[in-house]
Scaffold this motif. Structure first.
Motif, PDB file in Angstrom:
ATOM      1  N   LYS A 167       0.981  -1.309  -0.042  1.00  7.72           N
ATOM      2  CA  LYS A 167       0.056   0.042  -0.035  1.00  7.72           C
ATOM      3  C   LYS A 167       0.776   1.160  -0.007  1.00  7.72           C
TER       4      LYS A 167
ATOM      5  N   GLU B 196       2.059   1.811  -3.297  1.00  2.00           N
ATOM      6  CA  GLU B 196       1.296   2.404  -4.237  1.00  2.00           C
ATOM      7  C   GLU B 196       0.714   3.779  -4.011  1.00  2.00           C
ATOM      8  N   LEU B 197       0.667   4.078  -2.780  1.00  2.84           N
ATOM      9  CA  LEU B 197      -0.013   5.489  -2.399  1.00  2.84           C
ATOM     10  C   LEU B 197       1.071   6.452  -2.021  1.00  2.84           C
TER      11      LEU B 197
ATOM     12  N   GLU C 289      -0.072  10.218   1.011  1.00  4.02           N
ATOM     13  CA  GLU C 289      -1.368   9.513   0.615  1.00  4.02           C
ATOM     14  C   GLU C 289      -1.579   8.449   1.738  1.00  4.02           C
ATOM     15  N   TYR C 290      -0.523   7.867   1.814  1.00  2.00           N
ATOM     16  CA  TYR C 290      -0.913   6.656   3.213  1.00  2.00           C
ATOM     17  C   TYR C 290      -1.222   7.340   4.340  1.00  2.00           C
TER      18      TYR C 290
ATOM     19  N   LYS D 154      -2.857  10.086   4.934  1.00  3.81           N
ATOM     20  CA  LYS D 154      -4.276  10.746   4.759  1.00  3.81           C
ATOM     21  C   LYS D 154      -5.206   9.450   4.916  1.00  3.81           C
ATOM     22  N   SER D 155      -4.815   8.442   4.069  1.00  2.76           N
ATOM     23  CA  SER D 155      -5.447   7.331   4.215  1.00  2.76           C
ATOM     24  C   SER D 155      -5.857   6.588   5.342  1.00  2.76           C
TER      25      SER D 155
END
Lengths: 171, 171, 171, 171, 171, 171, 171, 171
Positions: free
Chosen positions: E157, E160-161, E165-166, E168-169
């Motif tokens: 992940k 990927e992010l 972004e990680y 934030k997610s």
């Protein structure tokens, strides 16, 4: 009149250092206050220390946290007395700051105060200056008498209210 | 001339405190030296503190180990600057002494030195006294210059001999 | 009946010290409670200690934080047993208070309790007084039996509910 | 007359504990002394504690090092006051012993002394017993006066000899 | 099948201890869980320990904070392996609990886990039981494989992010 | 019969680790002993751990000092129970070794013993193995009885000789 | 251009580690970032370390908390310089992480940064890479000049506003 | 070829620092070695740092004890990587030196090694220099292989002799 020079490594130390300023203002001691870093502005810091006496400073108060080199670095460049305030750190509670300030090698002393003990740094500076300024001496005696009276007033209130009511009244 | 008052809680602290005496003698600062205990002779200790200024003392150096109350107890009874020497303990290395000396409450400062840092306590006292005594100021500048020169001489010797021979020559 | 004398260095210690008061009231032990500072009101503190026995006090409980000199300073002026409560500090968690209270020099003991351990200070005072007062002895046996029963009731509840429901029921 | 019960976890603690014995003999306090382990002989230890009062004991002194459970384990089985001596350890200096003795939970107090502070454990026991025994009270006053006098004699000797000669004379 | 016996000194430890229970349920290990205090219910605690083996227990997990005597006190009364969970304390962060659990004297071991490390206490108990129960051995291998896979999925992940972004997610 | 696998990071740990060997020999437990480093021979160490179960090992004892990664690194590669011996360090007394061994993350437990607690590591390993081997269980009961008897014999000797003679007789 | 490889043991470390990423992006240093655990994915972690140089990595930054083995475990498998970030822990403040990272045995160094000191880990990596890349050298000089200027601007603002207004303006 | 610059605050640090010199000589890395104090010769120290790069230095190793400011003070005046060796202190074991070196503020990193970890400081410097010097890279691989072989030889000897004979043979 000799001034007190206050230096802190970062403006994040100002909320603590401000308590030293308040004491100096209460005692009407002149002071300068600077943000200067042992590591980020080493030359400016060294210059401040070297010129301190010529600029009318009698005692320097330096506050720093973590690897708190600022007081020692200043002490290395002046023979004015330097008082160090170890700033509390979020990781080690300030024991790192305390050791970095207090464990100075033979030859270059720094006077360590309590962690976050900014008021006492200022009071200690006033005590030093009072040796050459009997007026401060008298003011300090009054200050101590006031402190003692506050303790006694609190004790009287406690005798009057008892612990339960005292706690309610002060919460 | 203002004197330095030295107090230790026990004669077992004298081997450390003696290093402060040697500094004061080197600087020709007058001093008194006493054994007086915060706990075993509290009233005599308090009297010493209360009378210190009238007895011509300008700075007090107090050495103590363990629950090292002596500097704080003296500071409570005088407004002369008090410099504390935390004595090394066999159990906790002196961190107990350091905390007991340095963590003073708001209002009554004690200036903490390094654990067993007796020379620096005396140097700090001289720095305080030099504010009112330019002669000490000059002597302190010389003292620092001497220290710097010793470091440089050792460095020169190291350049000359290299680390291996240097170690042999000094063992 | 001998009283317990409770002293704290600052009214900021009262929320902790109050838990000692509650124990003494539960046991119907008479007590005095004072705010008196080793550093800000040293002479009043010393007087309290010197007069304690004549004032009908049998055990003294003293609470202090940081350079927690209060219990030791009181112990120096009385030969009544002194029980010290080290108050938690925001910087060092109370390990400074603990060392300052516990590491007393040979000759002047202070009985150290856990950091913020005010209930135990009071219980210990009751245990001391019960030597001369069998009624307290019986009450203490009941108190212990109650504590044991509370533990057993909680255990029964845990057997009944299981850990998941137990947690829900107590949140 | 109530006795003092002394317990140590291992005979390796005896050189420290012996200093408590010497104090008790000086004060002519009766005592029992045992080797009993919280971990190796738990049932014998519990029995000692449970029977202590019936055996004429008024105060228990327990010495232990490391995970120093002995004082707490005894305190759990008696409501006599228990005084704990944290024994210095070769690895952690005794801070482990200190925490294990002092940080007792609410309900079961142990009175912590300094690390290796065996004399003070005995003096504290005498202070407790003196509440019911005025003769001990008088002896303790004498003991303190003697201690104060020793400090004063050392101070006189220091005034006479000066620090240099004093050090030579005592080495 | 041998059970795991879980004991905690106070129900305030249950939120931590519950994480051990969850592991045991995941592995379908039978367990008993008790509130029993080394100091408040010493005899019940000793009985639990003495009878543990006869009651079908194979490993004991004991959680305690401060002067955390519970695991050691249990270990003194049984020769089943005892695993200690040092509970975090508000004053010393759990270093007191850790020392009290880990620094056991020669002869009576306690296996110390991380401060608040309740999952690992349960996993360690399962590892012990798996020596006599190959089914647990297989389950533990799966558990480890799952943990590894979770780490790898998080890494995927992150690839990927990207870190921004990680974060934030997952917030 | 399952063996105990002993690993140490350096042969300088052998004088401590030898005490574990002596216990295993006393209990007639089979063992392997290796020098293997988490940092200097990481792959050999991992292989040892991965193959341990197939090589007939039931419990692993790992000793290391400083950043004592060895027990954790082994635990990551096996699901046999791993017992860690924190070796005393000359600088930090072994508190570094203790934290590095005990503060393992969720999922991979290591059982921490006392600093230098090699005997207890071996005794704990025997306690684990005794779950599948009642003979060890009986031997451990005898071992404990012997220990208890030694304590009682020392106590008897103390009752007979008194503390003064006891100390002389054992020096 | 050599890349920086960043590894963290758990995604819970990412909020701290992100500050290192931000520095690398500011300096336009290429990097890889991974979640990989010394204990949960030991083989993947070892492979990463073994292949790092062939994958174009020049410096590795590894962050971990508690028994923070990750940096040392990586250092054992590569001879690229490894920089360790000790993550603050909720129980011991990160002193456990610091010791586990810094106290590496002779032969396998890890460069320890301050607790949570992720920015400095990245800056140190850039300083290493700048030896082979004069462009980074110039950028680092600018970065330092900016930092110095920020300190000076804050000082100017403090001179202009005074401490009271400064505090208001920044809250 | 870039040199390593070694600086120590006092020649009392040389016995430790010498171990770094030995590593550099083994790897045939050029070096300079100096005695220069952050406090006693601050300007010379700053000059050394400012001129280091122009003098052909690529990495600086700085050793200091107590309030160990030297590495940080040098780092403030250069953007070469600075590696700090915390020297063991007789009072605090070197934890003071470690904190003073490692807890540097954001912006000015120092790479902390183990207390007294002089070999690793030199090895880390070589690892840095090997990025621009593949020959060092090969030598370091050999060095590691030798270390691994030594461990394996010791293990073989242990298999051959058994622990008892091994200990005898090495004492």
């Amino acid at each position: 009149m000799l001034k007190v020079g206050i230096v802190m490594g970062s403006d994040s130390d100002l909320p603590v250092v401000k308590k030293a300023v308040d004491i100096l203002e209460k005692f009407k001691v002149e002071y300068e206050i600077h943000i200067a870093s042992a590591h980020r502005t080493p030359q400016k810091t060294a210059e401040f220390a070297r010129n301190a006496r010529d600029n009318g400073i009698g005692v320097i108060i330096a506050a720093a946290g973590g690897a708190a080199h600022l007081p020692g670095v200043i002490a290395a460049e002046t023979i004015l007395p330097v008082v160090g305030i170890p700033i509390k750190t979020s990781t080690l509670g300030g024991v790192d700051s305390l050791y970095s300030i207090v464990q100075m090698p033979k030859g270059i002393p720094v006077a360590g105060m309590a962690i976050n003990g900014a008021e006492n740094a200022a009071l200690f500076a006033v005590q030093i200056l009072s040796l050459g300024n009997p007026e401060f001496f008298e003011k300090m005696k009054e200050y101590r008498a006031e402190m003692a009276q506050q303790v006694e007033e609190k004790d009287s209130k406690l005798q009057e209210l008892g612990p339960e009511e005292y706690l309610k009244s002060s919460s």
